[in-house]
Scaffold this active site. Sequence first.
Site, mmCIF file in Angstrom:
data_model
loop_
_atom_site.group_PDB
_atom_site.id
_atom_site.type_symbol
_atom_site.label_atom_id
_atom_site.label_comp_id
_atom_site.label_asym_id
_atom_site.label_seq_id
_atom_site.Cartn_x
_atom_site.Cartn_y
_atom_site.Cartn_z
ATOM 1 N N GLY A 35 2.379 1.866 10.733
ATOM 2 C CA GLY A 35 3.194 3.111 10.590
ATOM 3 C C GLY A 35 3.921 3.492 12.104
ATOM 4 O O GLY A 35 4.561 4.517 12.021
ATOM 5 N N GLY B 215 2.746 -1.021 4.183
ATOM 6 C CA GLY B 215 2.824 0.246 3.813
ATOM 7 C C GLY B 215 4.099 0.758 3.713
ATOM 8 O O GLY B 215 5.008 0.452 2.703
ATOM 9 N N GLY B 216 4.894 1.335 4.607
ATOM 10 C CA GLY B 216 6.125 1.829 4.647
ATOM 11 C C GLY B 216 7.126 0.907 3.948
ATOM 12 O O GLY B 216 8.008 1.450 2.999
ATOM 13 N N SER C 33 3.137 -2.473 10.217
ATOM 14 C CA SER C 33 4.597 -2.308 10.419
ATOM 15 C C SER C 33 5.188 -3.869 10.200
ATOM 16 O O SER C 33 6.076 -4.368 10.743
ATOM 17 C CB SER C 33 4.983 -1.916 11.909
ATOM 18 N N GLU D 25 -5.762 -5.020 10.382
ATOM 19 C CA GLU D 25 -4.797 -4.016 10.789
ATOM 20 C C GLU D 25 -4.899 -3.342 11.860
ATOM 21 O O GLU D 25 -5.849 -2.307 11.956
ATOM 22 C CB GLU D 25 -4.663 -2.982 9.535
ATOM 23 N N GLU E 121 -6.679 4.698 7.963
ATOM 24 C CA GLU E 121 -6.671 6.119 7.616
ATOM 25 C C GLU E 121 -7.933 6.827 7.005
ATOM 26 O O GLU E 121 -8.161 7.671 7.108
ATOM 27 C CB GLU E 121 -5.317 6.203 6.777
ATOM 28 N N HIS F 258 -9.740 1.318 4.861
ATOM 29 C CA HIS F 258 -8.341 1.636 5.605
ATOM 30 C C HIS F 258 -8.529 2.299 6.771
ATOM 31 O O HIS F 258 -9.384 3.380 6.673
ATOM 32 C CB HIS F 258 -7.400 1.912 4.714
ATOM 33 N N ASN G 24 0.744 -1.166 0.073
ATOM 34 C CA ASN G 24 -0.074 0.079 -0.013
ATOM 35 C C ASN G 24 0.985 1.232 -0.233
ATOM 36 O O ASN G 24 1.660 1.672 0.899
ATOM 37 C CB ASN G 24 -0.879 0.069 1.336
ATOM 38 N N TRP G 25 1.219 1.736 -1.290
ATOM 39 C CA TRP G 25 1.815 2.902 -1.324
ATOM 40 C C TRP G 25 1.173 4.198 -0.647
ATOM 41 O O TRP G 25 2.301 5.245 -0.737
ATOM 42 C CB TRP G 25 2.193 3.434 -2.693
HETATM 43 P P1 PGA Z 1 2.603 -0.035 7.794
HETATM 44 O O1 PGA Z 1 1.338 0.502 7.112
HETATM 45 O O2 PGA Z 1 3.312 -1.200 7.008
HETATM 46 O O3 PGA Z 1 3.610 1.337 7.249
HETATM 47 O O4 PGA Z 1 2.598 0.088 9.031
HETATM 48 C C1 PGA Z 1 0.432 -0.519 6.535
HETATM 49 C C2 PGA Z 1 -1.055 -0.120 5.995
HETATM 50 O O5 PGA Z 1 -1.259 0.814 6.500
HETATM 51 O O6 PGA Z 1 -1.539 -0.778 5.221
#
Ligand code: PGA
Length: 255
Positions: A174, A235-236, A214, A168, A98, A96, A10-11
């Site tokens: 993150g 993500g990251g 993470s 998640e 966010e 998600h 997930n960019w």
């Molecule tokens: P992260 O993000 O790997 O940076 O913790 C995961 C995500 O939000 O899908």
Amino acid sequence: MQRRPLIAGNWKMHTTLTEARALAEAVARSAADVEGRDVMIAPPFTALAEVSLALRGSTVQLAAQNVCWVEQGAFTGEISPVMLSSLGCGAAIVGHSERRHIFGESDALINKRIKGAMALGVMPLFCVGETLEERDGGNTFLVLESQLRLGLADIVCNDPARLIVAYEPVWAIGTGKTATTGQAQEAHAFIRDILASLFEKSVAGQIRILYGGSVNSDNVDILMAEPDVDGALVGGASLKPESFHRIIHFQGKTA
Ligand code: PGA
């Protein structure tokens, strides 16, 4: 039958067009020799067309980071499932944390997105997860159950290839703080039980449940070793070609 592992990147709101192309090409090279598992990337909307071209001839699948529930119309700022399909994009992240927490997307809205995407041939990658406060208050399972039941309300799923769920935990996204393997497995098994109460048992048994929060090259192997962890939403670490290369080459489980 075993569930085929899936690693999805997930960019988020990263990459210009040039950066997206270079990163997609790197992922395509990394994935060229992987077998028995799926690899997917979710670039920002602006890069989907470019990334779709960069992935030509590769097995890497393309996903969007959200999707609207109708084909077209007066929905300023939204992208329809049909628009995604026309780019060779067959999947979309929905719900998600966010989107839920920064943009206030409700369970009802997420349910609409999932329903519309499925009806119009785009596979939702449906995210659920508790906040730290909810976990500390002992409410993890209540929250997961509610997000699943509301998000999947009135949805018929006879084909496990049409839906993916991602667990998640919000406190792990993150933050560099990953769920323990025990916490992940416990949540995934619980999610599968809820899916089994909503759909045919055989279908629920085949729906893939990814862990996200993470995930990195050091913890992917132990997470993937858990029986109900069918993949990772990254993500990251998906923005760094070497890390993502190692993650898609996780050791252990195959299908
Ligand atoms: P992260 O993000 O790997 O940076 O913790 C995961 C995500 O939000 O899908």
